[in-house]
Design a protein around this motif. Structure first.
Motif, mmCIF file in Angstrom:
data_model
loop_
_atom_site.group_PDB
_atom_site.id
_atom_site.type_symbol
_atom_site.label_atom_id
_atom_site.label_comp_id
_atom_site.label_asym_id
_atom_site.label_seq_id
_atom_site.Cartn_x
_atom_site.Cartn_y
_atom_site.Cartn_z
ATOM 1 N N GLY A 9 0.917 -1.225 -0.025
ATOM 2 C CA GLY A 9 0.012 -0.152 0.166
ATOM 3 C C GLY A 9 0.772 1.348 0.020
ATOM 4 N N SER A 10 2.037 1.280 0.431
ATOM 5 C CA SER A 10 2.961 2.171 0.722
ATOM 6 C C SER A 10 3.490 2.659 -0.694
ATOM 7 C CB SER A 10 3.883 2.201 1.842
ATOM 8 O OG SER A 10 4.784 1.326 1.528
ATOM 9 N N GLU A 11 3.761 1.625 -1.410
ATOM 10 C CA GLU A 11 4.499 1.809 -2.803
ATOM 11 C C GLU A 11 3.271 2.498 -3.701
ATOM 12 O OE1 GLU A 11 6.367 -1.607 -4.381
ATOM 13 O OE2 GLU A 11 7.324 -1.843 -2.705
ATOM 14 N N GLU A 12 2.189 2.170 -3.470
ATOM 15 C CA GLU A 12 0.995 2.391 -4.246
ATOM 16 C C GLU A 12 0.821 3.949 -3.944
ATOM 17 O OE1 GLU A 12 -2.537 0.287 -4.251
ATOM 18 O OE2 GLU A 12 -1.543 -1.441 -5.159
ATOM 19 N N ASP A 13 0.963 4.292 -2.663
ATOM 20 C CA ASP A 13 0.786 5.559 -2.276
ATOM 21 C C ASP A 13 1.729 6.421 -2.821
ATOM 22 O OD1 ASP A 13 -1.516 4.900 -1.030
ATOM 23 O OD2 ASP A 13 -0.638 4.674 1.001
ATOM 24 N N ALA A 14 3.036 6.129 -2.884
ATOM 25 C CA ALA A 14 4.187 6.738 -3.402
ATOM 26 C C ALA A 14 4.052 7.295 -4.795
ATOM 27 C CB ALA A 14 5.422 6.110 -2.957
ATOM 28 N N GLN A 15 3.525 6.034 -5.606
ATOM 29 C CA GLN A 15 3.352 6.030 -6.888
ATOM 30 C C GLN A 15 2.217 7.150 -7.351
ATOM 31 O OE1 GLN A 15 5.474 4.969 -9.371
ATOM 32 N NE2 GLN A 15 4.212 5.942 -10.885
ATOM 33 N N LEU A 16 1.182 7.122 -6.458
ATOM 34 C CA LEU A 16 0.034 8.323 -6.505
ATOM 35 C C LEU A 16 0.492 9.555 -6.286
ATOM 36 C CD1 LEU A 16 -2.887 6.253 -4.752
ATOM 37 C CD2 LEU A 16 -2.642 6.873 -7.562
ATOM 38 N N ILE A 17 1.727 9.591 -5.399
ATOM 39 C CA ILE A 17 1.858 10.967 -5.106
ATOM 40 C C ILE A 17 3.006 11.523 -6.223
ATOM 41 C CG2 ILE A 17 3.773 12.274 -3.440
ATOM 42 C CD1 ILE A 17 2.449 10.625 -1.271
ATOM 43 N N VAL A 18 3.581 10.658 -6.772
ATOM 44 C CA VAL A 18 4.627 10.933 -7.997
ATOM 45 C C VAL A 18 3.754 11.365 -9.163
ATOM 46 C CG1 VAL A 18 6.348 9.911 -9.812
ATOM 47 C CG2 VAL A 18 6.612 9.621 -7.218
ATOM 48 N N ASP A 19 2.614 10.575 -9.368
ATOM 49 C CA ASP A 19 1.603 10.688 -10.545
ATOM 50 C C ASP A 19 1.118 12.127 -10.408
ATOM 51 O OD1 ASP A 19 2.433 8.431 -11.871
ATOM 52 O OD2 ASP A 19 0.756 7.291 -11.098
ATOM 53 N N GLU A 20 0.817 12.419 -8.997
ATOM 54 C CA GLU A 20 -0.195 13.644 -8.874
ATOM 55 C C GLU A 20 1.042 15.147 -8.738
ATOM 56 O OE1 GLU A 20 -3.037 16.317 -7.627
ATOM 57 O OE2 GLU A 20 -3.212 14.179 -8.164
ATOM 58 N N ARG A 21 2.358 14.909 -8.388
ATOM 59 C CA ARG A 21 3.334 15.704 -8.852
ATOM 60 C C ARG A 21 3.466 15.957 -10.092
ATOM 61 N NH1 ARG A 21 7.782 14.019 -4.115
ATOM 62 N NH2 ARG A 21 6.530 14.722 -2.410
ATOM 63 N N LYS A 22 3.482 15.035 -10.894
ATOM 64 C CA LYS A 22 3.768 15.136 -12.457
ATOM 65 C C LYS A 22 2.601 16.027 -13.105
ATOM 66 C CE LYS A 22 6.559 10.970 -13.515
ATOM 67 N NZ LYS A 22 6.316 9.790 -14.222
ATOM 68 N N ARG A 23 1.260 15.529 -12.734
ATOM 69 C CA ARG A 23 0.022 16.089 -13.132
ATOM 70 C C ARG A 23 0.174 17.652 -12.780
ATOM 71 N NH1 ARG A 23 -4.748 17.619 -11.565
ATOM 72 N NH2 ARG A 23 -4.726 17.131 -9.740
ATOM 73 N N LYS A 24 0.527 17.795 -11.478
ATOM 74 C CA LYS A 24 0.395 19.248 -11.063
ATOM 75 C C LYS A 24 1.717 20.121 -11.712
ATOM 76 C CE LYS A 24 -1.267 18.951 -6.334
ATOM 77 N NZ LYS A 24 -0.917 18.951 -4.961
ATOM 78 N N ARG A 25 2.795 19.391 -12.009
ATOM 79 C CA ARG A 25 3.923 20.089 -12.773
ATOM 80 C C ARG A 25 3.333 20.246 -14.415
ATOM 81 N NH1 ARG A 25 7.922 16.482 -13.222
ATOM 82 N NH2 ARG A 25 7.913 16.216 -10.819
ATOM 83 N N MET A 26 2.586 19.574 -14.882
ATOM 84 C CA MET A 26 2.209 19.528 -16.177
ATOM 85 C C MET A 26 1.371 20.719 -16.289
ATOM 86 S SD MET A 26 1.729 15.763 -17.878
ATOM 87 C CE MET A 26 0.300 16.259 -18.519
#
Length: 151
Positions: free
Chosen positions: A11-28
């Motif tokens: 669960g923590s790896e999925e949460d970390a991936q979601l956080i990275v994806d969210e950061r990418k989306r915000k950066r875009m």
């Protein structure tokens, strides 16, 4: 059918991936917004430059009209000055002729006359044609030829 077991993620790896994806989306989104603002600034700058070009063209046209007016005035005044210079030369020649007649009358009659020198206004424009009289108004200063007979 063989099934490949899905990699097990915690669960923590999925949460970390979601956080990275969210950061990418915000950066875009941030990059898109920054690019939009940059395009807007560029368009505003272009509009300002086009406005300045129009203003400068208008000023240039006005200056050109003034130059043409001043050139016409210069040509007209230069022409008038040429006419006036010619008239001064003709009148000076006439006055010299009259003075030579007066000198001849002086010689023949034996009577002394006070014949003034003729100033050359072309060569000495700074000398007033009638310095003995005060200048009251334009055109009121008229030179007078004085002839005195001395007996």
């Amino acid at each position: 059918m063989s099934s490949v077991p899905a990699p097990q993620t915690s669960g923590s790896e999925e949460d970390a991936q979601l956080i990275v994806d969210e950061r990418k989306r915000k950066r875009m989104l941030s990059n898109r917004e920054s690019a939009r603002r940059s395009r807007m600034r560029k368009q505003q700058h272009l509009d300002d430059l086009l406005s300045q070009v129009a203003q400068l063209k208008e000023e240039n046209g006005q200056i050109l009209m003034q130059v043409n007016l001043f050139t016409e005035q210069y040509v007209r005044l230069e022409s008038e000055n040429t006419v006036l210079r010619t008239q001064v030369m003709e009148l000076t020649d006439r006055l010299r002729s009259l003075n030579s007649v007066l000198h001849l009358v002086e010689e023949l009659s034996g009577m002394a006359m006070d014949i003034p020198e003729i100033p050359d206004p072309i060569l000495k424009p700074w000398q007033l044609p009638c310095p003995a009289q005060p200048i009251i108004g334009i055109g009121e200063c008229v030179p007078v030829l004085k002839v005195q007979f001395i007996v």
